[in-house]
Design a protein around this motif. Sequence first.
Motif, PDB file in Angstrom:
ATOM      1  N   UNK A 113      10.600 -19.992   4.348  1.00  0.00           N
ATOM      2  CA  UNK A 113       9.737 -21.100   3.940  1.00  0.00           C
ATOM      3  C   UNK A 113       8.965 -21.619   5.140  1.00  0.00           C
ATOM      4  N   UNK A 114       7.820 -22.213   4.880  1.00  0.00           N
ATOM      5  CA  UNK A 114       7.154 -23.004   5.901  1.00  0.00           C
ATOM      6  C   UNK A 114       8.110 -24.119   6.309  1.00  0.00           C
ATOM      7  N   UNK A 115       8.299 -24.313   7.596  1.00  0.00           N
ATOM      8  CA  UNK A 115       9.306 -25.278   8.047  1.00  0.00           C
ATOM      9  C   UNK A 115       9.000 -26.697   7.584  1.00  0.00           C
ATOM     10  N   UNK A 116       7.729 -27.022   7.386  1.00  0.00           N
ATOM     11  CA  UNK A 116       7.394 -28.378   6.961  1.00  0.00           C
ATOM     12  C   UNK A 116       7.679 -28.573   5.467  1.00  0.00           C
ATOM     13  N   UNK A 165       5.444 -13.682  12.545  1.00  0.00           N
ATOM     14  CA  UNK A 165       5.390 -13.215  11.170  1.00  0.00           C
ATOM     15  C   UNK A 165       6.035 -14.228  10.253  1.00  0.00           C
ATOM     16  N   UNK A 166       6.093 -13.915   8.973  1.00  0.00           N
ATOM     17  CA  UNK A 166       6.697 -14.822   8.008  1.00  0.00           C
ATOM     18  C   UNK A 166       5.669 -15.727   7.362  1.00  0.00           C
ATOM     19  N   UNK A 167       6.112 -16.491   6.385  1.00  0.00           N
ATOM     20  CA  UNK A 167       5.214 -17.311   5.574  1.00  0.00           C
ATOM     21  C   UNK A 167       4.488 -18.368   6.404  1.00  0.00           C
ATOM     22  N   UNK A 168       5.208 -19.066   7.264  1.00  0.00           N
ATOM     23  CA  UNK A 168       4.577 -20.135   8.033  1.00  0.00           C
ATOM     24  C   UNK A 168       3.417 -19.603   8.867  1.00  0.00           C
ATOM     25  N   UNK A 169       3.637 -18.530   9.605  1.00  0.00           N
ATOM     26  CA  UNK A 169       2.582 -17.963  10.432  1.00  0.00           C
ATOM     27  C   UNK A 169       1.474 -17.361   9.576  1.00  0.00           C
TER      28      UNK A 169
END
Length: 656
Positions: A113-116, A165-169
Amino acid sequence: MKAFENVHAEKCNFARKSSNLSQYLNKTDSSGWLPTSAKEMKALGWDAPDVILFTGDAYVDHPSFGAAVIGRILEAAGLRVAVVPQPNWTDDLRDFKKLGEPRLFFGVTAGNMDSMVNHYTANRRRRSNDAYTPGGRAGARPDYASVVYSNILKKLYPEVPVVLGGIEASLRRLSHYDYWSDKLKPGILEESGADLLFYGMAEKSISEFARLVQRGVPVQSLTNIPQTAFILPSGENYATKSDWEALDLNAHEACLTDKKKFAANFRYIEEESNRWQAKKLIQQIGNRQIVVNPPWPPLSTKEIDQVYDLLFTRLPHPRYNGKGAIPAYEMIRHSINIHRGCFGGCSFCTISAHQGKFVVSRSEKSVMKEVEAVVNMPDFKGNISDVGGPSANMYRMAGKDLELCRQCKRPSCIYPSVCKNLETDHRPLTGLYQRVAGFSGVKKAFIGSGIRYDLAFHETGDAKKDEGNLEYLREVIRHHVSGRLKVAPEHTSDEVLNVMRKPSFELFRRLTAFFHTVNRKEGLNQQLIPYFISSHPGSSLEAMAELAAETKDLDFKLEQVQDFTPTPMTVATVIYYSGYHPYTLEKVFVPRTEKEKLAQRKFFFWYKKEYRNSLKQELQRLNRPDLEKRLFDAQPLPSGKKREQPKRRKPSKKRR
């Protein structure tokens, strides 16, 4: 994807020879997982890893967890991969130092998940739990985790490449509105200092990257890998592919001073993200530029099967034994993901922005192999919690003429109408459900993913297909619902639904009637649970009042509801920030203040006594006595009869 074929021989042999993985999955030592400590690396005989992955999630070795997938892919390419899950960023940074320098590079992801989004509610209130942490404990990752981890690694190891990588980035790769700071932020490469960004589902990109860095190619030279982004000084030459056309976006500074320019950018970002033959995007930021290379073509069935056929333990790392369950894992531990991508294009959703518009489906053989692995898990009691994907019923749906798909730039294949080139035949999916449900050891195979009922009701002109699509719905209702079927009409107003890119509410009425008809015929007592969103761009207070009346008329007291949360890289978020629709550049009404949002949310709960007077006042202010009457006047059924409840029946024996 050739790297997938190089899986370590010992693990491949084990997977081929063992049809019962319970002995392997019962292990409490860490030898089946990627190492997470110096002690585990020493046990493997490593002096140093080739790659170290830092993730904001707990390490769960399961194909639903991004860090595990990338780690297994790199391992399959012959690399020594270590994982540092949820490193402590507030102490002396020992977690960032404990494994030393990797031979090749660091990989960083904020997690699934996006950390926010993970940390805050739609009202910007701090959440008290984290589903991706043992025991659901909050506070195991920082805000903006990708930036924090990257900054630390660049400071400690300035010479070692760092890739994101990942959703947030992925969703922050270009100028984006950040709801939690209420600011327009630059592409994440600017703040993180990372060398390269992999957006979307990065299996092919990371495989190509790993192949090249192993050959000694400097990371700074790797500017022609599809589905990556990088930042460099404006005017500097870089390697690129000759057939990639470039599209210049409005500069970040221009977006800061003109919200309409920011909105105009997004149309091209979304279109090029979802095209088969896309252009590379270039955005200036100060005296530098961010370049986003086009995505890869969609994976083939063979390629996605190779990802799922890697030998995941499907379990959390033993380091978490005794530390509490990981809620996100508990939700999916006995589930099967059968496809990837979504062509729905909903305005508020990030799935197509990250996974892509084109659906990639696994083969039945690959799915059934995973079913066998789940059945053989020691804690499996007979129920598969989900056989689905981003949308449950898009399995094996693609363009009939792929040449048309290669040229297409529609953000949705089903809005404003179902594309004539889209194959919507549900019969292969129905057959797969029946095969999974009939597998030895499976008592029930539930469908927990959301169903696009507009696809099931779509009239193709082929009578057999149309009946097959309706039979799919009957199959789901009869055999694959755990008491409650969840669907997402999202709103009742056609005006709001048009902004959302969702079908007319009339289709939900049809589904409701169909659902109750099947239940009565089968003697079932099941509930239909609709999901709705308040405060979405385009939604007025009057539209929410009409939603309340419409759903009351259908005898719903809503439970699954939420306020719209602006997240990076969605049409709805661009509208929320700028006030303009990116495709028309026309103004759209946006409820912004906490007072406006609360007023809309109250209409979900018209049946609560504490809201009755305030809602009546709102309706009087809106001059809508008709809605006040529909919501608060008694509405007895004809003849004064009570609502008929379907009779319960004993569960039928499992079909074979």
